[in-house]
Scaffold this motif. Structure first.
Motif, PDB file in Angstrom:
ATOM      1  N   PRO A 116     -13.652  17.837  20.522  1.00 44.61           N
ATOM      2  CA  PRO A 116     -12.286  17.956  21.052  1.00 44.61           C
ATOM      3  C   PRO A 116     -11.360  16.828  20.593  1.00 44.61           C
ATOM      4  N   ALA A 117     -11.908  15.628  20.430  1.00 41.86           N
ATOM      5  CA  ALA A 117     -11.071  14.508  19.996  1.00 41.86           C
ATOM      6  C   ALA A 117     -10.552  14.733  18.577  1.00 41.86           C
ATOM      7  N   ALA A 118     -11.410  15.247  17.698  1.00 39.45           N
ATOM      8  CA  ALA A 118     -10.983  15.541  16.331  1.00 39.45           C
ATOM      9  C   ALA A 118      -9.926  16.637  16.318  1.00 39.45           C
ATOM     10  N   LEU A 119     -10.067  17.613  17.207  1.00 37.08           N
ATOM     11  CA  LEU A 119      -9.065  18.678  17.308  1.00 37.08           C
ATOM     12  C   LEU A 119      -7.723  18.101  17.737  1.00 37.08           C
ATOM     13  N   GLU A 120      -7.724  17.233  18.739  1.00 34.69           N
ATOM     14  CA  GLU A 120      -6.473  16.631  19.198  1.00 34.69           C
ATOM     15  C   GLU A 120      -5.828  15.782  18.110  1.00 34.69           C
ATOM     16  N   ASP A 121      -6.654  15.088  17.326  1.00 33.87           N
ATOM     17  CA  ASP A 121      -6.108  14.288  16.220  1.00 33.87           C
ATOM     18  C   ASP A 121      -5.428  15.180  15.190  1.00 33.87           C
ATOM     19  N   ALA A 122      -6.085  16.305  14.861  1.00 29.92           N
ATOM     20  CA  ALA A 122      -5.518  17.231  13.879  1.00 29.92           C
ATOM     21  C   ALA A 122      -4.215  17.830  14.394  1.00 29.92           C
ATOM     22  N   VAL A 123      -4.205  18.213  15.676  1.00 33.02           N
ATOM     23  CA  VAL A 123      -3.002  18.810  16.261  1.00 33.02           C
ATOM     24  C   VAL A 123      -1.870  17.793  16.309  1.00 33.02           C
ATOM     25  N   ALA A 124      -2.193  16.547  16.664  1.00 31.92           N
ATOM     26  CA  ALA A 124      -1.164  15.502  16.699  1.00 31.92           C
ATOM     27  C   ALA A 124      -0.574  15.278  15.309  1.00 31.92           C
ATOM     28  N   TYR A 125      -1.417  15.330  14.296  1.00 29.23           N
ATOM     29  CA  TYR A 125      -0.927  15.160  12.926  1.00 29.23           C
ATOM     30  C   TYR A 125      -0.029  16.326  12.519  1.00 29.23           C
ATOM     31  N   LEU A 126      -0.413  17.539  12.894  1.00 27.71           N
ATOM     32  CA  LEU A 126       0.408  18.708  12.574  1.00 27.71           C
ATOM     33  C   LEU A 126       1.782  18.602  13.231  1.00 27.71           C
ATOM     34  N   ARG A 127       1.842  18.049  14.437  1.00 24.89           N
ATOM     35  CA  ARG A 127       3.126  17.904  15.119  1.00 24.89           C
ATOM     36  C   ARG A 127       4.056  16.956  14.367  1.00 24.89           C
ATOM     37  N   SER A 128       3.473  16.035  13.614  1.00 28.11           N
ATOM     38  CA  SER A 128       4.298  15.064  12.888  1.00 28.11           C
ATOM     39  C   SER A 128       4.841  15.617  11.579  1.00 28.11           C
ATOM     40  N   LEU A 129       4.355  16.781  11.154  1.00 29.16           N
ATOM     41  CA  LEU A 129       4.760  17.358   9.876  1.00 29.16           C
ATOM     42  C   LEU A 129       6.011  18.224  10.036  1.00 29.16           C
ATOM     43  N   PRO A 130       6.742  18.455   8.958  1.00 27.98           N
ATOM     44  CA  PRO A 130       7.939  19.308   9.044  1.00 27.98           C
ATOM     45  C   PRO A 130       7.564  20.735   9.439  1.00 27.98           C
ATOM     46  N   PRO A 131       8.482  21.461  10.048  1.00 31.77           N
ATOM     47  CA  PRO A 131       8.212  22.870  10.386  1.00 31.77           C
ATOM     48  C   PRO A 131       8.046  23.704   9.126  1.00 31.77           C
ATOM     49  N   LEU A 132       7.323  24.797   9.254  1.00 29.43           N
ATOM     50  CA  LEU A 132       7.118  25.687   8.108  1.00 29.43           C
ATOM     51  C   LEU A 132       8.310  26.624   7.913  1.00 29.43           C
ATOM     52  N   VAL A 133       8.918  27.041   9.004  1.00 24.83           N
ATOM     53  CA  VAL A 133      10.116  27.883   8.934  1.00 24.83           C
ATOM     54  C   VAL A 133      11.195  27.228   9.775  1.00 24.83           C
ATOM     55  N   PHE A 134      12.430  27.715   9.611  1.00 24.20           N
ATOM     56  CA  PHE A 134      13.559  27.063  10.244  1.00 24.20           C
ATOM     57  C   PHE A 134      14.323  28.050  11.114  1.00 24.20           C
ATOM     58  N   ALA A 135      15.067  27.504  12.057  1.00 27.25           N
ATOM     59  CA  ALA A 135      15.719  28.331  13.064  1.00 27.25           C
ATOM     60  C   ALA A 135      16.632  29.382  12.437  1.00 27.25           C
ATOM     61  N   GLY A 136      17.363  28.997  11.401  1.00 25.33           N
ATOM     62  CA  GLY A 136      18.272  29.954  10.768  1.00 25.33           C
ATOM     63  C   GLY A 136      17.545  31.146  10.179  1.00 25.33           C
ATOM     64  N   GLU A 137      16.379  30.883   9.588  1.00 24.50           N
ATOM     65  CA  GLU A 137      15.572  31.977   9.034  1.00 24.50           C
ATOM     66  C   GLU A 137      15.106  32.914  10.142  1.00 24.50           C
ATOM     67  N   ALA A 138      14.672  32.324  11.262  1.00 27.85           N
ATOM     68  CA  ALA A 138      14.215  33.148  12.384  1.00 27.85           C
ATOM     69  C   ALA A 138      15.356  33.984  12.952  1.00 27.85           C
ATOM     70  N   ASP A 139      16.552  33.392  13.038  1.00 29.79           N
ATOM     71  CA  ASP A 139      17.712  34.136  13.535  1.00 29.79           C
ATOM     72  C   ASP A 139      18.044  35.315  12.623  1.00 29.79           C
ATOM     73  N   GLN A 140      17.975  35.078  11.315  1.00 32.95           N
ATOM     74  CA  GLN A 140      18.316  36.137  10.369  1.00 32.95           C
ATOM     75  C   GLN A 140      17.317  37.284  10.458  1.00 32.95           C
ATOM     76  N   LEU A 141      16.026  36.946  10.548  1.00 32.26           N
ATOM     77  CA  LEU A 141      15.011  37.995  10.670  1.00 32.26           C
ATOM     78  C   LEU A 141      15.184  38.760  11.982  1.00 32.26           C
TER      79      LEU A 141
END
Length: 255
Positions: free
Chosen positions: A30-55
């Motif tokens: 579980p600790a390794a999972l939390e580390d991976a998730v915390a790292y993912l939170r620090s990365l840029p989003p894969l898609v952006f709000a404008g793209e979601a609005d358009q779709l």
């Protein structure tokens, strides 16, 4: 980003943790999972709000009968298949189908690739037995490996990070191909003509000829064909791995 959100918003995003969740991997660390998730939170989003609005707007049009939705892709993506050639081939197939559907239905086609994130598989049984040996079921490359060995089948949180990286590179190619001339209607039509030249698909020849005649008419009428060089191409995947989805859910920076 998450750090800019108030506590009420963060609590709303994490409500899934209070509910039963099926088809989730049994992460051994579980600790390794939390580390991976915390790292993912620090990365840029894969898609952006404008793209979601358009779709969202285009899907609403489809619900009113003003557009047609075309979604294509694999049941589950693999890391090995996320190469430029394979991604280009999938996009090409979607674009070819979209041209035919657009002409036949005479409505816009919302083009969605089931790609750039479909690296997980649901499993009704978390364990698999083969030759008297029981190991965790294969749950997609974002979780574990397909090979039937204890090492490969052990869920590895670092695979979530690789899934993000593969998704980001796939989305980069999708955006480049859809806006850089690869999706030019003239080129896509030429692909379809080559496909229909196969004797096995001879009954589509008349259809291809009709599209060809329509394109010649547009050129003769002075239609700016440069406006047909780009398309909107979206991506989708099933939100199966909830810690990953939690990490990738972001606050709309505009609001």
């Amino acid at each position: 980003m998450f750090e800019d959100a108030d506590e009420e918003t963060l609590a709303a995003i994490s409500q899934w943790r209070e509910k039963p969740a099926q088809h989730q991997p049994a992460w051994p660390d579980p600790a390794a999972l939390e580390d991976a998730v915390a790292y993912l939170r620090s990365l840029p989003p894969l898609v952006f709000a404008g793209e979601a609005d358009q779709l969202t707007s285009e899907m609403a049009a489809a619900s009113r009968g003003e557009a047609f939705v075309l979604m294509g892709g694999d049941c589950a993506e693999s890391f090995a298949d996320s190469s430029a050639d394979r991604i280009r081939a999938r996009i090409r197939t979607i674009l070819q189908m979209a041209v035919v559907l657009t002409y036949g239905a005479s409505v816009p086609v919302v083009k969605i690739g089931r790609m750039a994130g479909q690296f997980a598989k649901p499993r009704s049984n978390p364990l698999e037995t083969f030759g008297g040996v029981t190991l965790p079921s294969y749950m997609g490359d974002a979780v574990n490996g397909y090979e039937f060995t204890a090492e490969a089948r052990t869920p590895d949180p670092h695979r979530l990070v690789e899934a993000y990286q593969r998704s980001a590179s796939t989305l980069n190619l999708m955006r480049a191909f859809s806006t850089g001339g690869f999706a030019d209607l003239t080129a896509v039509h030429e692909w379809n003509k080559g496909f229909m030249a196969n004797p096995a698909y001879a009954h589509y020849e008349q259809f291809a000829s009709e599209i060809d005649r329509a394109m010649r008419f547009m050129r003769a009428a002075g239609v700016d064909m440069d406006n047909l060089r780009t398309v909107d191409l979206y991506s989708s995947h099933e939100a199966l791995l909830l810690p990953y989805e939690d990490a990738m859910t972001r606050i709309d920076s505009r609001t």
